[in-house]
Enzyme design. Structure first.
Site, PDB file in Angstrom:
ATOM      1  N   LYS A   1       0.951  -1.101   0.078  1.00 24.42           N
ATOM      2  CA  LYS A   1       0.186  -0.042  -0.063  1.00 24.42           C
ATOM      3  C   LYS A   1       0.829   1.204   0.277  1.00 24.42           C
ATOM      4  O   LYS A   1       2.083   1.171   0.767  1.00 24.42           O
ATOM      5  CB  LYS A   1      -0.930  -0.010   1.076  1.00 24.42           C
ATOM      6  CG  LYS A   1      -1.946   1.180   1.423  1.00 24.42           C
ATOM      7  CD  LYS A   1      -2.905   0.922   2.503  1.00 24.42           C
ATOM      8  CE  LYS A   1      -3.940   1.912   2.710  1.00 24.42           C
ATOM      9  NZ  LYS A   1      -5.008   1.713   3.762  1.00 24.42           N
TER      10      LYS A   1
ATOM     11  N   SER B   1      -9.712   1.399   2.879  1.00 27.30           N
ATOM     12  CA  SER B   1      -8.980   2.397   1.828  1.00 27.30           C
ATOM     13  C   SER B   1      -7.807   1.721   1.093  1.00 27.30           C
ATOM     14  O   SER B   1      -7.146   1.997   0.048  1.00 27.30           O
ATOM     15  CB  SER B   1      -8.084   3.486   2.689  1.00 27.30           C
ATOM     16  OG  SER B   1      -7.298   2.930   3.691  1.00 27.30           O
TER      17      SER B   1
ATOM     18  N   SER C   1     -10.127  -0.732   7.026  1.00 25.30           N
ATOM     19  CA  SER C   1      -9.329  -0.436   5.540  1.00 25.30           C
ATOM     20  C   SER C   1      -8.704  -1.619   4.936  1.00 25.30           C
ATOM     21  O   SER C   1      -8.234  -1.726   3.816  1.00 25.30           O
ATOM     22  CB  SER C   1      -8.463   0.646   5.670  1.00 25.30           C
ATOM     23  OG  SER C   1      -8.917   1.821   5.407  1.00 25.30           O
TER      24      SER C   1
END
Ligand code: GLN
Length: 486
Positions: free
Chosen positions: A74, A149, A173
């Site tokens: 990420k 997210s 997330s």
């Protein structure tokens, strides 16, 4: 193929690390134009690292646990020399001078960086739609969001662009996008994994964890990233147990608590509910005892979170002032105007909304009514969990109230978007480990995830129950065909 199986093949020389990496790079080439899981693909570095693993194997060296495994990270985890943008204009050109602890451990364990994945800006969102660089798409249906997210990490694993990935979870997330993309997502106990080098959102809630296609692979990744780090003062000193070994213990006799409030929650899709209850029955068939438990404050998690997380975010994001980091507006006549303009131009709408909410909640005269009150409710949420774990070993809930929604579905209503985190936030509030595991599909062919939660540092138990369920249910054998899922 799982990591353990792949390691066996690599050791026996049946396949090379270079082949595995090239295979995944080709997959990215084929599908990422549609999915946009990645902000940057590090093809050259990946091939060079894979060649080094192959050379080590040929030389007869013993291989580390993740040797040759292509991993996606990420883009809010710092990677030295590789841009780390948090999907924000603010950090569009930011190249970290240091490596996060978790990624450093992955590379030491032989893992191969294949690319950095898309996210909601500064990890604020549930769909990747707040990314300044455009959203990612759901591999099961590109007209749907991948969740967020950590949407890019979830779609990358779900579509076979990498073997596994890292994400971060502040309010859901990792688990919510895992549920939306039909993969496993694990949020460890707060402090189990170092946050050093994770760009801070809400420091008392943020935790890094893995995405994978199996619980066994999640255990392999956690093994590598967990453990003490003197660079993160909140990182726990507790020894790291053997997670893979823990998977095998039988689950017969374990008590599984169904959290009543979750199954009665407003907006819970009946298909999600039915699928998770079927999964509960499967655990019962494995010898677990099902118990209904009540956590009366569970559904207060969202209101509490949307005071605490923005408050912490407003403080953490104060560092982006146009001077020390990131984007600087060139239009300004004074220093104050430069900072104001840099922040107005560098941050997107959702990030600005969070900063405003947080600044308000922390301002003199309001701090007791909002921030302090939220901290008190947070304590009550934790006590609910403590009480529940007095009578059960593990809690079971749906991961998300719905399956993946359409792009723009919540565009006009941020509160509707916030509700996507109803069931995941309480575990962050209490610092507990939680995992999402695929448990079925809705009649539109979209995956459904169940969530399991255990007590502090009880990841072995969490992974054990999740693994037994996964092996018994074999949900992926019943999957509908989808063009972008292998
Ligand atoms: N969706 C939640 C939010 O927007 C959670 C985000 C997260 O876990 N990083 O804040």
């Amino acid at each position: 193929m799982g990591i353990a199986e792949w390691r066996g093949q690599l050791e026996r020389g049946e396949v090379s690390a270079r082949e595995l990496t090239d295979q995944h790079l080709a997959r990215i080439e084929a599908v990422d134009g549609t999915l946009h899981s990645f902000l940057e693909v590090t093809a050259e570095r990946a091939r060079a690292d894979a060649d080094r693993v192959d050379a080590a194997r040929s030389a007869g060296e013993s291989l580390p646990p993740l040797a040759g495994v292509p991993l996606a990270i990420k883009d809010n985890l710092c990677t030295k020399g590789i841009r780390t943008t948090c999907s924000s204009r603010m950090l569009e050109q930011f190249v970290p001078p240091y490596e996060s602890t978790v990624t450093e451990r992955l590379w030491q364990a032989g893992g191969i960086l294949i690319g950095k994945t898309n996210l909601d800006e500064f990890a604020m969102g549930s769909s990747t739609e707040t990314s300044a660089f455009g959203p990612s798409r759901n591999p099961w249906n590109p007209e749907r969001v991948p969740g967020g997210s950590s949407g890019g990490s979830a779609s990358a694993v779900g579509s076979g662009e990498c073997v596994a990935a890292l994400g971060s979870d502040t309010g859901g997330s990792i688990r919510q996008p895992a549920a939306f993309c039909g993969v496993v997502g694990l949020k460890p106990t707060y402090g189990r994994v170092s946050r050093w080098g994770l760009v801070a959102f809400a420091s008392s809630l943020d935790q890094v964890g893995p995405f994978s296609t199996s619980v066994a692979d999640a255990a392999e990744l956690l093994q590598v990233i967990a453990g003490e780090d003197r660079r993160d003062g909140t990182c726990l000193k507790a020894p790291v147990p053997d997670y893979s070994a823990a998977l095998k213990a039988p689950v017969k006799g374990l008590r599984v608590g169904l959290v009543k409030e979750c199954f009665e929650a407003e907006g819970l899709d009946p298909q999600v509910k039915a699928s998770v209850l079927t999964a509960a029955a499967q655990l019962e068939a494995l010898g677990c005892e099902l118990v209904e438990v009540s956590c009366p404050r569970f559904n207060d998690g969202i209101a509490t979170y949307y005071v605490i997380a923005p408050s912490e975010a407003s403080a953490n994001l104060a560092r982006y002032d146009g001077v020390k980091y990131g984007y600087r507006s060139e239009q300004a006549a004074s220093l104050a105007e430069m900072t104001a303009r840099s922040r107005a131009e560098g941050f997107g709408d959702e990030v600005q909304r969070r900063i405003l909410i947080g600044t308000y909640a922390l301002s003199a005269g309001y701090v007791d009514a909002y921030y302090k009150k939220a901290q008190q409710v947070r304590t009550l949420i934790r006590r609910d969990f403590d009480a529940a774990f007095g009578s059960v070993d593990v809690l079971l809930t749906p991961t998300s109230p719905t399956t993946a929604f359409r792009f723009g579905a919540h565009a006009e209503d941020p509160l509707a978007m916030y509700l996507a985190d109803l069931l995941t936030i309480p575990a962050n509030m209490a610092g507990l480990p939680a995992i999402s595991v695929p448990c079925g599909f809705d009649d539109g062919g979209l995956p459904i995830g169940l969530q399991l939660i255990t007590g502090v540092l009880e990841e072995p138990r969490l992974l054990q129950v999740a693994h037994h369920y996964e092996q018994a249910a074999r949900v992926m054998d019943t999957r509908p065909s989808a063009a972008l899922v292998p």
